[in-house]
Design a protein around this motif. Structure first.
Motif: not given
Length: 152
Positions: A10-11, A76-77, A85-87, A110-111
């Motif tokens: 996902l992006k 994932f990371a 963070l961007d939610l 981050e993408g």
């Protein structure tokens, strides 16, 4: 829930609404990364902010409330204080009395997400806790977040 490989790909552009979150020192666990339980706090924060700001929901006085009936998260990371963070929020299913959300947790700039999770709300009468159809304002607000099946 989509497979982990699909979720990992996902992006940012796959999500419609965003809320920024500055991690706190207390979000870290003994391994110096954001504790698993904090992700559920993040999910509640972005969903409820959207419901309040865009759907006319007021947790203290709305005649209907959303109860979580299922939840999940894929990691994932690792994230860690002092990450910003961007939610990202989107709706993958919108019914008459229920809605299923998907949340992407992105490190700022981050993408791809560091984690993706979600849950299903069933709307109930706040006093009796009996299932009820969503209010028009709530449904119209949530409809703005619905993603096409091709993006799932």
């Amino acid at each position: 829930m989509p497979g982990s490989q699909t979720l990992r790909q996902l992006k940012r552009s796959d999500f419609i609404y965003f809320l920024s979150y500055h991690t706190r020192w207390s979000d870290n666990d003994q391994y110096s990364h954001v504790n698993n339980s904090i992700y559920y706090h993040l999910f509640d924060s972005v969903v409820n902010t959207f419901l309040i700001e865009c759907c006319g929901q007021n947790p203290q006085s709305s005649p209907l409330i959303g109860l979580v009936i299922s939840s999940w998260c894929q990691f994932f990371a690792p994230l860690s204080f002092p990450d910003v963070l961007d939610l990202g929020l989107r709706v993958t299913k919108l019914g008459n009395s229920s809605v299923t959300y998907e949340i992407g947790v992105f490190r700022e700039k981050e993408g791809h997400p560091s984690a993706v999770g979600g849950y299903t709300h069933v709307f109930v009468e706040s006093q009796s806790r009996k299932s009820a159809s969503m209010r028009k304002e709530t449904r119209e607000g949530l409809a703005k977040l619905v993603v096409e099946k091709a993006k799932l």
